[in-house]
Design a protein around this motif. Structure first.
Motif, PDB file in Angstrom:
ATOM      1  N   THR A  57       0.932  -1.262  -0.115  1.00 14.01           N
ATOM      2  CA  THR A  57       0.105  -0.089   0.041  1.00 14.01           C
ATOM      3  C   THR A  57       0.873   1.240   0.052  1.00 14.01           C
ATOM      4  O   THR A  57       1.621   1.471   0.750  1.00 14.01           O
ATOM      5  CB  THR A  57      -1.035  -0.082   1.208  1.00 14.01           C
ATOM      6  N   PRO A  58       0.764   2.100  -1.078  1.00 15.21           N
ATOM      7  CA  PRO A  58       1.382   3.339  -0.975  1.00 15.21           C
ATOM      8  C   PRO A  58       1.030   4.262   0.088  1.00 15.21           C
ATOM      9  O   PRO A  58      -0.188   4.530   0.707  1.00 15.21           O
ATOM     10  CB  PRO A  58       0.947   4.018  -2.344  1.00 15.21           C
ATOM     11  N   ILE A  59       2.003   4.959   0.597  1.00 14.81           N
ATOM     12  CA  ILE A  59       1.586   6.199   1.687  1.00 14.81           C
ATOM     13  C   ILE A  59       0.952   7.247   1.140  1.00 14.81           C
ATOM     14  O   ILE A  59       1.615   7.929  -0.093  1.00 14.81           O
ATOM     15  CB  ILE A  59       3.060   6.473   2.458  1.00 14.81           C
ATOM     16  N   PRO A  60      -0.137   7.815   1.502  1.00 15.89           N
ATOM     17  CA  PRO A  60      -1.020   8.730   0.965  1.00 15.89           C
ATOM     18  C   PRO A  60      -0.245   9.969   1.140  1.00 15.89           C
ATOM     19  O   PRO A  60       0.511  10.332   2.025  1.00 15.89           O
ATOM     20  CB  PRO A  60      -2.123   8.802   1.668  1.00 15.89           C
ATOM     21  N   LYS A  61      -0.105  10.892  -0.060  1.00 14.55           N
ATOM     22  CA  LYS A  61       0.399  12.297   0.250  1.00 14.55           C
ATOM     23  C   LYS A  61      -0.326  13.045   1.007  1.00 14.55           C
ATOM     24  O   LYS A  61      -1.535  13.086   1.121  1.00 14.55           O
ATOM     25  CB  LYS A  61       0.772  12.840  -1.380  1.00 14.55           C
ATOM     26  N   LYS A  62       0.617  14.223   1.621  1.00 15.04           N
ATOM     27  CA  LYS A  62      -0.146  15.088   2.271  1.00 15.04           C
ATOM     28  C   LYS A  62      -1.066  16.114   1.644  1.00 15.04           C
ATOM     29  O   LYS A  62      -0.609  16.513   0.461  1.00 15.04           O
ATOM     30  CB  LYS A  62       0.877  15.876   3.147  1.00 15.04           C
ATOM     31  N   ALA A  63      -2.267  16.266   1.843  1.00 13.31           N
ATOM     32  CA  ALA A  63      -3.065  17.182   1.427  1.00 13.31           C
ATOM     33  C   ALA A  63      -2.565  18.682   1.166  1.00 13.31           C
ATOM     34  O   ALA A  63      -2.200  19.038   2.460  1.00 13.31           O
ATOM     35  CB  ALA A  63      -4.616  17.287   1.990  1.00 13.31           C
ATOM     36  N   PRO A  64      -2.670  19.388   0.155  1.00  8.89           N
ATOM     37  CA  PRO A  64      -2.367  20.817   0.423  1.00  8.89           C
ATOM     38  C   PRO A  64      -3.187  21.481   1.202  1.00  8.89           C
ATOM     39  O   PRO A  64      -4.307  21.327   1.282  1.00  8.89           O
ATOM     40  CB  PRO A  64      -2.361  21.114  -1.167  1.00  8.89           C
ATOM     41  N   LYS A  65      -2.508  22.619   1.631  1.00  9.22           N
ATOM     42  CA  LYS A  65      -3.064  23.319   2.881  1.00  9.22           C
ATOM     43  C   LYS A  65      -4.226  24.355   1.879  1.00  9.22           C
ATOM     44  O   LYS A  65      -3.809  25.031   0.938  1.00  9.22           O
ATOM     45  CB  LYS A  65      -1.955  24.316   3.420  1.00  9.22           C
ATOM     46  N   PRO A  66      -5.417  24.459   2.459  1.00  9.85           N
ATOM     47  CA  PRO A  66      -6.064  25.491   1.630  1.00  9.85           C
ATOM     48  C   PRO A  66      -5.617  26.995   1.739  1.00  9.85           C
ATOM     49  O   PRO A  66      -5.147  27.407   2.654  1.00  9.85           O
ATOM     50  CB  PRO A  66      -7.495  25.099   2.291  1.00  9.85           C
ATOM     51  N   THR A  67      -6.031  27.902   0.753  1.00  5.02           N
ATOM     52  CA  THR A  67      -5.602  29.023   0.554  1.00  5.02           C
ATOM     53  C   THR A  67      -6.577  30.193   0.918  1.00  5.02           C
ATOM     54  O   THR A  67      -6.481  31.279   0.764  1.00  5.02           O
ATOM     55  CB  THR A  67      -4.886  29.298  -0.759  1.00  5.02           C
ATOM     56  N   ILE A  68      -7.864  29.699   1.625  1.00 13.01           N
ATOM     57  CA  ILE A  68      -8.856  30.475   1.128  1.00 13.01           C
ATOM     58  C   ILE A  68      -8.810  31.574   2.198  1.00 13.01           C
ATOM     59  O   ILE A  68      -9.038  32.871   2.138  1.00 13.01           O
ATOM     60  CB  ILE A  68     -10.380  29.806   1.836  1.00 13.01           C
ATOM     61  N   ASN A  69      -7.978  31.318   3.471  1.00 12.52           N
ATOM     62  CA  ASN A  69      -7.805  32.082   4.555  1.00 12.52           C
ATOM     63  C   ASN A  69      -6.695  33.281   3.966  1.00 12.52           C
ATOM     64  O   ASN A  69      -6.956  34.697   4.064  1.00 12.52           O
ATOM     65  CB  ASN A  69      -7.332  31.862   5.650  1.00 12.52           C
ATOM     66  N   TYR A  70      -5.648  33.016   3.362  1.00 12.91           N
ATOM     67  CA  TYR A  70      -4.762  33.911   2.563  1.00 12.91           C
ATOM     68  C   TYR A  70      -5.385  34.946   1.690  1.00 12.91           C
ATOM     69  O   TYR A  70      -5.503  36.205   1.774  1.00 12.91           O
ATOM     70  CB  TYR A  70      -3.776  33.404   1.727  1.00 12.91           C
ATOM     71  N   HIS A  71      -6.643  34.481   0.794  1.00 16.86           N
ATOM     72  CA  HIS A  71      -7.087  35.260  -0.065  1.00 16.86           C
ATOM     73  C   HIS A  71      -8.144  36.010   0.636  1.00 16.86           C
ATOM     74  O   HIS A  71      -8.438  37.325   0.195  1.00 16.86           O
ATOM     75  CB  HIS A  71      -7.964  34.353  -0.980  1.00 16.86           C
ATOM     76  N   LEU A  72      -8.832  35.690   1.508  1.00 26.64           N
ATOM     77  CA  LEU A  72      -9.904  36.291   2.305  1.00 26.64           C
ATOM     78  C   LEU A  72      -8.988  37.612   3.125  1.00 26.64           C
ATOM     79  O   LEU A  72      -9.454  38.846   3.066  1.00 26.64           O
ATOM     80  CB  LEU A  72     -10.709  35.556   3.624  1.00 26.64           C
ATOM     81  N   ALA A  73      -7.690  37.426   3.618  1.00 29.56           N
ATOM     82  CA  ALA A  73      -7.028  38.656   4.159  1.00 29.56           C
ATOM     83  C   ALA A  73      -6.616  39.447   3.152  1.00 29.56           C
ATOM     84  O   ALA A  73      -6.471  40.802   3.303  1.00 29.56           O
ATOM     85  CB  ALA A  73      -5.650  37.939   4.906  1.00 29.56           C
ATOM     86  N   ARG A  74      -6.279  39.174   1.933  1.00 25.79           N
ATOM     87  CA  ARG A  74      -5.999  39.908   0.707  1.00 25.79           C
ATOM     88  C   ARG A  74      -7.101  40.844   0.399  1.00 25.79           C
ATOM     89  O   ARG A  74      -7.085  42.189   0.388  1.00 25.79           O
ATOM     90  CB  ARG A  74      -5.601  39.132  -0.273  1.00 25.79           C
TER      91      ARG A  74
END
Length: 80
Positions: A57-74
């Motif tokens: 069984t392959p090790i699952p890759k880490k999910a990318p961090k969502p960028t919604i908070n970055y865009h809301l701050a901008r």
């Protein structure tokens, strides 16, 4: 005009994927039923299926961090 000091969105928490859970459960239940912790006789097949699952069984890759908070701050800086 609407003033919001800080806008943040909490990401949805997903359940962790249990890769070899069924095989592990089978081996643990076999150990509980027969007290064969070494896997020599009764639980040998259950132990081999678990080891095979863990090897292939392959090790699952880490999910990318969502960028919604970055865009809301901008956007918040441009609104104010």
């Amino acid at each position: 005009m609407i003033f919001i000091k800080k806008v943040r969105v909490r990401p949805k928490k997903s359940q962790p994927y249990n890769m070899c859970g069924a095989q592990l459960t089978a081996m643990l239940s076999c150990w509980a039923a027969t007290s064969d912790f070494q896997g020599q006789s009764a639980c040998k097949e259950a132990a081999e299926t678990l080891f095979h699952c863990m090897r292939t069984t392959p090790i699952p890759k880490k999910a990318p961090k969502p960028t919604i908070n970055y865009h809301l701050a901008r956007l918040g800086k441009k609104i104010q």
